[in-house]
Design an enzyme around this catalytic site. Structure first.
Site, PDB file in Angstrom:
ATOM      1  N   ASN A  13       0.882  -1.171   0.000  1.00  0.00           N
ATOM      2  CA  ASN A  13       0.000   0.000   0.000  1.00  0.00           C
ATOM      3  C   ASN A  13       0.917   1.218   0.000  1.00  0.00           C
ATOM      4  O   ASN A  13       1.478   1.573   1.038  1.00  0.00           O
ATOM      5  CB  ASN A  13      -0.891  -0.036   1.254  1.00  0.00           C
ATOM      6  CG  ASN A  13      -1.712   1.233   1.394  1.00  0.00           C
ATOM      7  OD1 ASN A  13      -1.766   2.070   0.493  1.00  0.00           O
ATOM      8  ND2 ASN A  13      -2.354   1.385   2.547  1.00  0.00           N
ATOM      9  N   TRP A  14       1.062   1.804  -1.174  1.00  0.00           N
ATOM     10  CA  TRP A  14       2.016   2.923  -1.294  1.00  0.00           C
ATOM     11  C   TRP A  14       1.503   4.208  -0.661  1.00  0.00           C
ATOM     12  O   TRP A  14       2.244   5.155  -0.500  1.00  0.00           O
ATOM     13  CB  TRP A  14       2.321   3.178  -2.775  1.00  0.00           C
ATOM     14  CG  TRP A  14       3.148   2.124  -3.435  1.00  0.00           C
ATOM     15  CD1 TRP A  14       3.595   0.954  -2.878  1.00  0.00           C
ATOM     16  CD2 TRP A  14       3.637   2.144  -4.789  1.00  0.00           C
ATOM     17  NE1 TRP A  14       4.326   0.247  -3.805  1.00  0.00           N
ATOM     18  CE2 TRP A  14       4.361   0.953  -4.992  1.00  0.00           C
ATOM     19  CE3 TRP A  14       3.512   3.047  -5.846  1.00  0.00           C
ATOM     20  CZ2 TRP A  14       4.980   0.654  -6.199  1.00  0.00           C
ATOM     21  CZ3 TRP A  14       4.109   2.749  -7.054  1.00  0.00           C
ATOM     22  CH2 TRP A  14       4.846   1.565  -7.229  1.00  0.00           C
ATOM     23  N   LYS A  15       0.218   4.261  -0.366  1.00  0.00           N
ATOM     24  CA  LYS A  15      -0.393   5.495   0.168  1.00  0.00           C
ATOM     25  C   LYS A  15      -0.074   6.671  -0.755  1.00  0.00           C
ATOM     26  O   LYS A  15       0.082   6.482  -1.962  1.00  0.00           O
ATOM     27  CB  LYS A  15       0.041   5.720   1.618  1.00  0.00           C
ATOM     28  CG  LYS A  15      -0.207   4.463   2.479  1.00  0.00           C
ATOM     29  CD  LYS A  15      -0.151   4.705   3.939  1.00  0.00           C
ATOM     30  CE  LYS A  15      -0.440   3.385   4.660  1.00  0.00           C
ATOM     31  NZ  LYS A  15      -0.459   3.516   6.103  1.00  0.00           N
ATOM     32  N   HIS A  99      -9.950   1.279   4.245  1.00  0.00           N
ATOM     33  CA  HIS A  99      -8.709   1.432   5.017  1.00  0.00           C
ATOM     34  C   HIS A  99      -8.984   2.380   6.182  1.00  0.00           C
ATOM     35  O   HIS A  99      -9.753   3.328   6.057  1.00  0.00           O
ATOM     36  CB  HIS A  99      -7.606   1.986   4.110  1.00  0.00           C
ATOM     37  CG  HIS A  99      -6.258   1.979   4.779  1.00  0.00           C
ATOM     38  ND1 HIS A  99      -5.893   2.935   5.697  1.00  0.00           N
ATOM     39  CD2 HIS A  99      -5.208   1.124   4.684  1.00  0.00           C
ATOM     40  CE1 HIS A  99      -4.669   2.657   6.147  1.00  0.00           C
ATOM     41  NE2 HIS A  99      -4.240   1.567   5.540  1.00  0.00           N
ATOM     42  N   GLU A 101      -7.384   4.764   7.387  1.00  0.00           N
ATOM     43  CA  GLU A 101      -7.145   6.189   7.096  1.00  0.00           C
ATOM     44  C   GLU A 101      -8.344   6.790   6.361  1.00  0.00           C
ATOM     45  O   GLU A 101      -8.687   7.946   6.560  1.00  0.00           O
ATOM     46  CB  GLU A 101      -5.842   6.339   6.292  1.00  0.00           C
ATOM     47  CG  GLU A 101      -4.625   6.098   7.195  1.00  0.00           C
ATOM     48  CD  GLU A 101      -3.378   5.610   6.492  1.00  0.00           C
ATOM     49  OE1 GLU A 101      -3.293   5.695   5.249  1.00  0.00           O
ATOM     50  OE2 GLU A 101      -2.465   5.126   7.202  1.00  0.00           O
ATOM     51  N   GLU A 171      -6.130  -4.818  10.070  1.00  0.00           N
ATOM     52  CA  GLU A 171      -5.102  -3.820  10.351  1.00  0.00           C
ATOM     53  C   GLU A 171      -5.442  -3.074  11.634  1.00  0.00           C
ATOM     54  O   GLU A 171      -6.254  -2.134  11.621  1.00  0.00           O
ATOM     55  CB  GLU A 171      -5.012  -2.808   9.197  1.00  0.00           C
ATOM     56  CG  GLU A 171      -4.593  -3.425   7.886  1.00  0.00           C
ATOM     57  CD  GLU A 171      -3.963  -2.382   6.971  1.00  0.00           C
ATOM     58  OE1 GLU A 171      -2.817  -2.591   6.562  1.00  0.00           O
ATOM     59  OE2 GLU A 171      -4.612  -1.355   6.682  1.00  0.00           O
ATOM     60  N   GLY A 177       1.749   2.318  10.659  1.00  0.00           N
ATOM     61  CA  GLY A 177       2.711   3.411  10.565  1.00  0.00           C
ATOM     62  C   GLY A 177       3.356   3.792  11.884  1.00  0.00           C
ATOM     63  O   GLY A 177       3.995   4.832  12.005  1.00  0.00           O
ATOM     64  N   SER A 216       2.662  -2.098  10.292  1.00  0.00           N
ATOM     65  CA  SER A 216       4.104  -2.158  10.553  1.00  0.00           C
ATOM     66  C   SER A 216       4.730  -3.520  10.245  1.00  0.00           C
ATOM     67  O   SER A 216       5.633  -3.968  10.951  1.00  0.00           O
ATOM     68  CB  SER A 216       4.418  -1.716  11.983  1.00  0.00           C
ATOM     69  OG  SER A 216       4.019  -0.371  12.178  1.00  0.00           O
ATOM     70  N   GLY A 237       2.557  -1.167   4.291  1.00  0.00           N
ATOM     71  CA  GLY A 237       2.629   0.250   3.950  1.00  0.00           C
ATOM     72  C   GLY A 237       4.066   0.706   3.770  1.00  0.00           C
ATOM     73  O   GLY A 237       4.660   0.522   2.711  1.00  0.00           O
ATOM     74  N   GLY A 238       4.631   1.274   4.828  1.00  0.00           N
ATOM     75  CA  GLY A 238       5.965   1.886   4.744  1.00  0.00           C
ATOM     76  C   GLY A 238       7.011   0.998   4.076  1.00  0.00           C
ATOM     77  O   GLY A 238       7.769   1.458   3.203  1.00  0.00           O
TER      78      GLY A 238
HETATM   79  P1  PGA Z   1       2.306   0.315   7.597  1.00  0.00           P
HETATM   80  O1  PGA Z   1       0.914   0.547   6.852  1.00  0.00           O
HETATM   81  O2  PGA Z   1       2.886  -0.978   7.083  1.00  0.00           O
HETATM   82  O3  PGA Z   1       3.161   1.507   7.222  1.00  0.00           O
HETATM   83  O4  PGA Z   1       2.021   0.257   9.059  1.00  0.00           O
HETATM   84  C1  PGA Z   1       0.025  -0.508   6.622  1.00  0.00           C
HETATM   85  C2  PGA Z   1      -1.233  -0.001   5.976  1.00  0.00           C
HETATM   86  O5  PGA Z   1      -1.716   1.075   6.355  1.00  0.00           O
HETATM   87  O6  PGA Z   1      -1.803  -0.655   5.087  1.00  0.00           O
END
Ligand code: PGA
Length: 259
Positions: A13-15, A99, A101, A171, A177, A216, A237-238
């Site tokens: 997930n590149w956001k 998601h 967010e 999640e 994050g 994470s 994500g990251g």
């Molecule tokens: P993260 O993000 O790996 O940076 O914690 C995961 C996500 O939001 O899908």
């Protein structure tokens, strides 16, 4: 032991990160490094504007691509929205829906999530339905109830044939994050709960349901989490922005399946 009805899946997930140049570099690096991979299903969910590049660079690779959001509407006067049919035209295999967010920052309710799922499914795109509890909810002991509510909204709204198309991502909001991951045991407990709830609604589907863990996930913690019986891979994500980290996570999935 891993269930033979399920293949491992690792999704980046590149956001809202990157440029056309950095996205191209990352896609090229993934394509090269994952050339030999056949054991793990791999996808990247890129910003909308990077999707044509995904199509250009990934088409003959085994890597799939997808979007991070989709409109709840099919088409029309919805300024700024992107329709599922538009994503399908760009070859998107997946779309993230719900998601945390989106739920927390953009007011996505369960009802909106259901409409987005309907749109994605109508366009032939596999939705990755994201669920998870906040830290306060976990500390109150309401993790299972929160997830049950998020799932119930979907399980009660969609017909069996559509539910069978979904991927679920657990999640925990407090792990996204933050560098804090759920322990393998915490992840397993919630994944098993998700599968039980699915089984109660759709008995024939629960064993084949892919349930990803996100929050994470890194190269050094992926293997123990993926080793859990009800964890079928990760939503990353990251660490998905770094080709070597992401590929190491894909390798961790392969190893977890081989053991
Ligand atoms: P993260 O993000 O790996 O940076 O914690 C995961 C996500 O939001 O899908």
């Amino acid at each position: 032991m891993k269930n033979s009805q399920r293949r491992p899946l690792v999704v980046g997930n590149w956001k809202m990160h990157g440029t056309l140049v950095s996205a191209g570099d990352l896609l090229n690096a993934l394509r090269t490094s994952l050339q030999q991979n056949t054991a793990v299903d791999v996808a990247v969910c890129a910003p909308f504007v990077h999707l044509p590049l995904c199509r250009e660079l990934l088409t003959i690779s085994g890597i799939r691509w997808g979007a991070q959001n989709v409109s709840a509407y099919a088409q029309g006067a919805y300024t700024g929205e992107v329709a599922a049919s538009m994503l399908a035209e760009l070859g998107c295999h997946y779309v993230l829906i719900g998601h945390s967010e989106r739920r927390a920052l953009f007011g996505e309710t369960d009802a909106v999530v259901v409409e987005k799922l309907r749109q994605a499914l109508a366009a032939g795109i596999t939705p990755i339905l994201c669920v998870g509890e906040t830290l306060a909810e976990r500390e109150q002991g309401s993790t299972e109830a929160v997830i049950a509510g998020q799932l119930a909204a979907v399980l009660s709204a969609l017909p069996a044939g559509q539910l069978a198309q979904l991927v679920v991502a657990y999640e925990p909001v407090w792990a996204i994050g933050t560098g804090k991951t759920a322990t393998p045991e915490q992840a397993q407990a919630v994944h098993a709960h998700i599968r039980r709830q699915w089984a109660a609604a759709q008995p024939g589907q629960a064993e084949a349901l892919i349930v990803l863990y996100g929050g994470s996930v890194k190269a050094d913690n992926a293997r123990l989490i993926f080793a859990q019986p009800d964890v079928d891979g990760g939503l990353v994500g990251g660490a998905a922005l770094d080709a070597s980290q992401f590929c190491a996570i894909v390798n961790a999935a392969e190893q977890a399946w081989n053991h």
